[in-house]
Design a protein around this motif. Structure first.
Motif, PDB file in Angstrom:
ATOM      1  N   CYS A 366     -25.602  -4.250 -16.175  1.00 59.40           N
ATOM      2  CA  CYS A 366     -25.931  -5.185 -15.102  1.00 59.40           C
ATOM      3  C   CYS A 366     -26.901  -4.543 -14.115  1.00 59.40           C
ATOM      4  CB  CYS A 366     -24.652  -5.624 -14.382  1.00 59.40           C
ATOM      5  SG  CYS A 366     -24.936  -6.802 -13.052  1.00 59.40           S
ATOM      6  N   PHE A 367     -28.100  -5.096 -14.017  1.00 60.08           N
ATOM      7  CA  PHE A 367     -29.108  -4.573 -13.092  1.00 60.08           C
ATOM      8  C   PHE A 367     -29.040  -5.326 -11.771  1.00 60.08           C
ATOM      9  CE2 PHE A 367     -30.739  -3.319 -17.234  1.00 60.08           C
ATOM     10  CZ  PHE A 367     -31.116  -2.000 -17.006  1.00 60.08           C
ATOM     11  N   VAL A 368     -29.113  -4.582 -10.690  1.00 64.68           N
ATOM     12  CA  VAL A 368     -28.995  -5.183  -9.356  1.00 64.68           C
ATOM     13  C   VAL A 368     -30.163  -4.788  -8.452  1.00 64.68           C
ATOM     14  CG1 VAL A 368     -26.486  -5.365  -9.408  1.00 64.68           C
ATOM     15  CG2 VAL A 368     -27.537  -3.244  -8.605  1.00 64.68           C
ATOM     16  N   GLY A 369     -31.210  -4.246  -9.031  1.00 64.16           N
ATOM     17  CA  GLY A 369     -32.363  -3.846  -8.235  1.00 64.16           C
ATOM     18  C   GLY A 369     -33.634  -3.930  -9.053  1.00 64.16           C
ATOM     19  N   TYR A 370     -34.747  -3.787  -8.375  1.00 60.63           N
ATOM     20  CA  TYR A 370     -36.063  -3.878  -9.007  1.00 60.63           C
ATOM     21  C   TYR A 370     -36.232  -2.779 -10.042  1.00 60.63           C
ATOM     22  CZ  TYR A 370     -41.144  -3.705  -9.506  1.00 60.63           C
ATOM     23  OH  TYR A 370     -42.417  -3.686 -10.015  1.00 60.63           O
ATOM     24  N   GLN A 371     -36.843  -3.149 -11.172  1.00 59.77           N
ATOM     25  CA  GLN A 371     -37.122  -2.205 -12.254  1.00 59.77           C
ATOM     26  C   GLN A 371     -38.634  -2.113 -12.449  1.00 59.77           C
ATOM     27  OE1 GLN A 371     -34.364  -0.550 -13.716  1.00 59.77           O
ATOM     28  NE2 GLN A 371     -33.382  -1.663 -12.040  1.00 59.77           N
ATOM     29  N   ALA A 372     -39.199  -0.950 -12.132  1.00 57.52           N
ATOM     30  CA  ALA A 372     -40.652  -0.786 -12.200  1.00 57.52           C
ATOM     31  C   ALA A 372     -41.138  -0.801 -13.641  1.00 57.52           C
ATOM     32  CB  ALA A 372     -41.070   0.525 -11.520  1.00 57.52           C
ATOM     33  N   VAL A 373     -42.386  -1.213 -13.815  1.00 56.27           N
ATOM     34  CA  VAL A 373     -43.006  -1.236 -15.137  1.00 56.27           C
ATOM     35  C   VAL A 373     -42.977   0.164 -15.740  1.00 56.27           C
ATOM     36  CG1 VAL A 373     -45.165  -1.627 -16.387  1.00 56.27           C
ATOM     37  CG2 VAL A 373     -44.481  -3.183 -14.545  1.00 56.27           C
ATOM     38  N   GLY A 374     -42.601   0.240 -17.035  1.00 56.42           N
ATOM     39  CA  GLY A 374     -42.593   1.519 -17.732  1.00 56.42           C
ATOM     40  C   GLY A 374     -41.279   2.258 -17.683  1.00 56.42           C
ATOM     41  N   THR A 375     -40.341   1.828 -16.820  1.00 57.05           N
ATOM     42  CA  THR A 375     -39.052   2.510 -16.727  1.00 57.05           C
ATOM     43  C   THR A 375     -38.115   2.024 -17.827  1.00 57.05           C
ATOM     44  OG1 THR A 375     -38.139   0.863 -15.204  1.00 57.05           O
ATOM     45  CG2 THR A 375     -39.290   2.760 -14.230  1.00 57.05           C
ATOM     46  N   LEU A 376     -37.097   2.821 -18.121  1.00 55.13           N
ATOM     47  CA  LEU A 376     -36.106   2.424 -19.120  1.00 55.13           C
ATOM     48  C   LEU A 376     -35.416   1.131 -18.706  1.00 55.13           C
ATOM     49  CD1 LEU A 376     -34.418   2.857 -21.651  1.00 55.13           C
ATOM     50  CD2 LEU A 376     -32.983   4.448 -20.350  1.00 55.13           C
ATOM     51  N   GLY A 377     -35.112   0.994 -17.424  1.00 55.61           N
ATOM     52  CA  GLY A 377     -34.482  -0.232 -16.947  1.00 55.61           C
ATOM     53  C   GLY A 377     -35.325  -1.460 -17.233  1.00 55.61           C
ATOM     54  N   ARG A 378     -36.635  -1.349 -17.006  1.00 56.30           N
ATOM     55  CA  ARG A 378     -37.539  -2.480 -17.263  1.00 56.30           C
ATOM     56  C   ARG A 378     -37.571  -2.806 -18.757  1.00 56.30           C
ATOM     57  NH1 ARG A 378     -41.423  -4.603 -13.890  1.00 56.30           N
ATOM     58  NH2 ARG A 378     -42.594  -6.259 -14.933  1.00 56.30           N
ATOM     59  N   LYS A 379     -37.583  -1.770 -19.598  1.00 54.47           N
ATOM     60  CA  LYS A 379     -37.600  -1.994 -21.049  1.00 54.47           C
ATOM     61  C   LYS A 379     -36.347  -2.729 -21.505  1.00 54.47           C
ATOM     62  CE  LYS A 379     -40.396   2.145 -21.840  1.00 54.47           C
ATOM     63  NZ  LYS A 379     -40.382   3.559 -22.310  1.00 54.47           N
ATOM     64  N   LEU A 380     -35.205  -2.368 -20.943  1.00 55.38           N
ATOM     65  CA  LEU A 380     -33.968  -3.056 -21.313  1.00 55.38           C
ATOM     66  C   LEU A 380     -33.994  -4.510 -20.859  1.00 55.38           C
ATOM     67  CD1 LEU A 380     -31.379  -0.240 -20.508  1.00 55.38           C
ATOM     68  CD2 LEU A 380     -31.964  -1.122 -22.776  1.00 55.38           C
ATOM     69  N   LEU A 381     -34.486  -4.756 -19.651  1.00 55.18           N
ATOM     70  CA  LEU A 381     -34.571  -6.131 -19.159  1.00 55.18           C
ATOM     71  C   LEU A 381     -35.525  -6.974 -20.004  1.00 55.18           C
ATOM     72  CD1 LEU A 381     -34.607  -5.897 -15.251  1.00 55.18           C
ATOM     73  CD2 LEU A 381     -32.872  -6.942 -16.700  1.00 55.18           C
ATOM     74  N   GLU A 382     -36.548  -6.323 -20.543  1.00 54.48           N
ATOM     75  CA  GLU A 382     -37.547  -7.055 -21.326  1.00 54.48           C
ATOM     76  C   GLU A 382     -37.143  -7.207 -22.790  1.00 54.48           C
ATOM     77  OE1 GLU A 382     -41.141  -4.912 -20.514  1.00 54.48           O
ATOM     78  OE2 GLU A 382     -41.566  -6.081 -18.691  1.00 54.48           O
ATOM     79  N   GLY A 383     -35.929  -6.763 -23.151  1.00 51.90           N
ATOM     80  CA  GLY A 383     -35.405  -7.063 -24.474  1.00 51.90           C
ATOM     81  C   GLY A 383     -35.547  -5.981 -25.518  1.00 51.90           C
ATOM     82  N   ALA A 384     -35.686  -4.720 -25.101  1.00 53.67           N
ATOM     83  CA  ALA A 384     -35.770  -3.637 -26.084  1.00 53.67           C
ATOM     84  C   ALA A 384     -34.538  -3.654 -26.983  1.00 53.67           C
ATOM     85  CB  ALA A 384     -35.870  -2.290 -25.368  1.00 53.67           C
ATOM     86  N   GLN A 385     -34.755  -3.494 -28.278  1.00 53.72           N
ATOM     87  CA  GLN A 385     -33.652  -3.534 -29.239  1.00 53.72           C
ATOM     88  C   GLN A 385     -33.094  -2.151 -29.531  1.00 53.72           C
ATOM     89  OE1 GLN A 385     -35.234  -5.658 -32.619  1.00 53.72           O
ATOM     90  NE2 GLN A 385     -34.994  -7.645 -31.625  1.00 53.72           N
ATOM     91  N   VAL A 386     -33.910  -1.126 -29.346  1.00 52.47           N
ATOM     92  CA  VAL A 386     -33.458   0.259 -29.480  1.00 52.47           C
ATOM     93  C   VAL A 386     -34.103   1.074 -28.376  1.00 52.47           C
ATOM     94  CG1 VAL A 386     -33.045   0.179 -31.968  1.00 52.47           C
ATOM     95  CG2 VAL A 386     -35.294   0.844 -31.111  1.00 52.47           C
ATOM     96  N   VAL A 387     -33.415   2.109 -27.916  1.00 50.15           N
ATOM     97  CA  VAL A 387     -33.976   3.051 -26.947  1.00 50.15           C
ATOM     98  C   VAL A 387     -33.596   4.457 -27.388  1.00 50.15           C
ATOM     99  CG1 VAL A 387     -33.878   1.425 -25.018  1.00 50.15           C
ATOM    100  CG2 VAL A 387     -31.937   2.940 -25.458  1.00 50.15           C
ATOM    101  N   LYS A 388     -34.272   5.422 -26.817  1.00 53.14           N
ATOM    102  CA  LYS A 388     -33.971   6.803 -27.170  1.00 53.14           C
ATOM    103  C   LYS A 388     -33.408   7.519 -25.951  1.00 53.14           C
ATOM    104  CE  LYS A 388     -35.763  10.100 -30.446  1.00 53.14           C
ATOM    105  NZ  LYS A 388     -36.891  10.385 -31.366  1.00 53.14           N
TER     106      LYS A 388
END
Length: 535
Positions: A366-388
């Motif tokens: 659950c994200f409760v704050g702004y996620q800058a472009v390029g951050t892991l948080g932003r990638k998760l919000l944008e629907g990344a299916q896998v992360v490292k």
């Protein structure tokens, strides 16, 4: 009687302004630049040792983070700010120094292996400790004779615990001028802290413009209702709610809302659910909030205090400080809430909690704050299916949620409303602390809506306060040189690889329904390719 703008001029971070008057030199804020850095900042026209005072609006690192560097360079004057800001800086500047030292150690390990040049940290823990010793805290509303000819007063701005506008009266001979520095203007109706307090008169106003072109909307989010829904749905699935949260401000707001959920028994199915705060900085910051109740809390929070209720404490709240305590959290299989930093998932303990919970379909991030472009948080919000994470590929099976948080910054209307609180129009409004084009557009908006002359200086911009003359608007020097041909060629090659990967994904989707034997062979080929190039 001169005011020069050094940092956060046509940029969002690195706030720093130099007042030269009455034979003294005063910095208003001394912030570290964070994130995008578009323009070259001019150097201070004086040495650190020649600066007499720093007036600090609030504790956020983009306003306070270079004070230890200033001390390292020879500053030995006083840092004047509110009590709560002083308390927060005592932990935040040490935390910043720890990050500087850790980065230096990491970079130097690589340099020693490659024979490269060693890296010196921007400043050390010793520099942060020296800076903290120079803090001279004061109360809101207290008028201070800083030195002959200069008086100051701090007023609550409702952005962060202890945040303030700063009123500065300067007298040279028979000329007196008043400058008001807004710092960051807070949003209204935030939990815990008070709304921004108006200032009634000034000759000059220096105002931030972070949200100078945006509106938050009239509807106040149902934070408690939405959060209750997420908790219920996740606990029903037997999962954890993992919340990446900023340690100072946002974490305390979350605790405030969870206490309300428990007090009103909004989750009767799970009355004893546990909440872990796994961030030493957040734990220390919460202690600072509790220490500054009477000077900073709003009426609603104070009403709870008067009833003997701590608004940031509730049954089931647990804290973890040591690494071992942090590891134990994920060994407990009961559904729970885990609040951990950093808020954008770029560092800190939150990455360990993501490693343990992202792959579990029953869990929620659950994200409760702004996620800058390029951050892991932003990638998760944008629907990344896998992360490292930590060299391991993690499937994203958990539900990803985002609650539209209560912004800590006033929007365009909030900034204008604060300006309209001045009973006499200022002679000039100076717009700082905003994105490049936003500072210009908000300056035009100020002129249109209030009738006050306004301008947005670049770094090095300077105004004569006695006459009102703009001596220079500063220099617009791009920070980054144009991309070199070799770099452009390498980037183009990488983009071709990305395009090939997208094509591979299209091929994968077309092969749905293939025999299990062929799919297994296809999977092996892809895994072999990934293993070959995994770095």
């Amino acid at each position: 009687m001169k005011l020069t703008f050094i940092g956060a001029a046509h940029e969002v971070t690195g706030s720093c302004h130099l007042l030269e008057a009455c034979g003294r030199r005063v910095l208003i804020d001394c912030g570290m630049e964070q994130g995008p850095d578009l323009y070259e900042n001019q150097q201070l026209p004086v040495t650190a040792g020649e600066i007499d005072y720093v007036l600090l609006t609030h504790a956020h690192i983009d306003h306070s983070g270079n004070i230890p560097l200033l001390c390292k360079q020879g500053f030995a004057g006083e840092v004047v700010t509110t009590f709560a800001t002083s308390d927060l800086c005592s932990i935040m500047l040490r935390d910043s120094a720890h990050i500087q030292e850790f980065e230096a150690q990491w970079r130097n390990r690589k340099a020693r292996r490659s024979g490269g040049e060693l890296y010196e940290p921007v400043y050390t823990m010793a520099d942060a400790d020296a800076a903290i010793q120079l803090f001279a805290p004061c109360d809101y509303g207290q008028t201070i004779d800083l030195c002959p000819g200069i008086r100051v007063r701090f007023g609550d701005m409702g952005h962060l615990l202890g945040s303030a506008s700063i009123e500065v009266w300067v007298t040279e001979g028979d000329v007196t001028k008043k400058v008001v520095f807004s710092g960051d203007v807070g949003n209204t109706n935030q939990p815990i802290i008070r709304d921004p307090q108006p200032v009634r008169e000034a000759d000059y106003v220096v105002i931030e413009s972070t949200y100078g072109d945006r509106l938050h909307g009239d509807e106040i989010p149902d934070y408690v209702g939405e959060f209750t829904r997420i908790l219920r749905e996740t606990f029903d699935r037997g999962g954890n709610v993992v919340i990446p949260s900023f340690a100072v401000g946002r974490t305390q707001e979350l605790l405030y809302f969870i206490r309300e959920i428990k007090e009103k028994n909004l989750l009767p199915e799970y009355p004893s659910f546990e909440v872990y705060v796994d961030s030493p900085l957040a734990i220390e910051a919460t202690t600072v909030f509790n220490k500054n109740v009477r000077s900073c809390f709003d009426e609603e929070a104070m009403a709870l205090v008067e009833r003997g209720i701590n608004p940031l404490v509730f049954p089931g709240l647990k804290t973890s400080i040591t690494t071992e305590e942090s590891k134990q959290i994920n060994l407990d299989e009961r559904p729970k809430v885990i609040i951990s930093a950093s808020g954008m998932c770029e560092a800190g303990r939150i990455r360990h909690h993501l490693k343990h919970n992202l792959w579990r379909s029953e869990c929620t991030i659950c994200f409760v704050g702004y996620q800058a472009v390029g951050t892991l948080g932003r990638k998760l919000l944008e629907g990344a299916q896998v992360v490292k994470l930590f060299g391991e590929t993690i499937s994203v099976n958990a539900r990803i949620e985002s609650i539209r948080g209560i912004s800590g910054h006033a929007d365009m209307n909030g900034l204008l409303a604060w300006l309209e609180g001045f009973e006499r129009k200022p002679d000039r409004v100076i717009v700082v602390h905003g994105e490049d084009t936003v500072t210009e557009s908000f300056a035009r908006t100020v002129e249109e809506k209030t009738g006050c002359p306004a301008f947005a200086p670049f770094s090095g911009g300077c105004i004569d306060l006695a006459t009102g003359q703009i001596l220079t608007e500063g220099q617009r020097i791009p920070r980054k040189a144009p991309e070199k041909p070799a770099r452009a060629k390498a980037r183009a090659a990488f983009e071709r690889v990305v395009a090939a990967a997208r094509h591979l994904m299209e091929v994968v989707m077309k092969n749905e329904g293939l025999s299990n034997k062929d799919l297994a062979r296809f999977e092996t080929q892809i895994q072999n390719l990934a293993d070959k190039w995994d770095r």
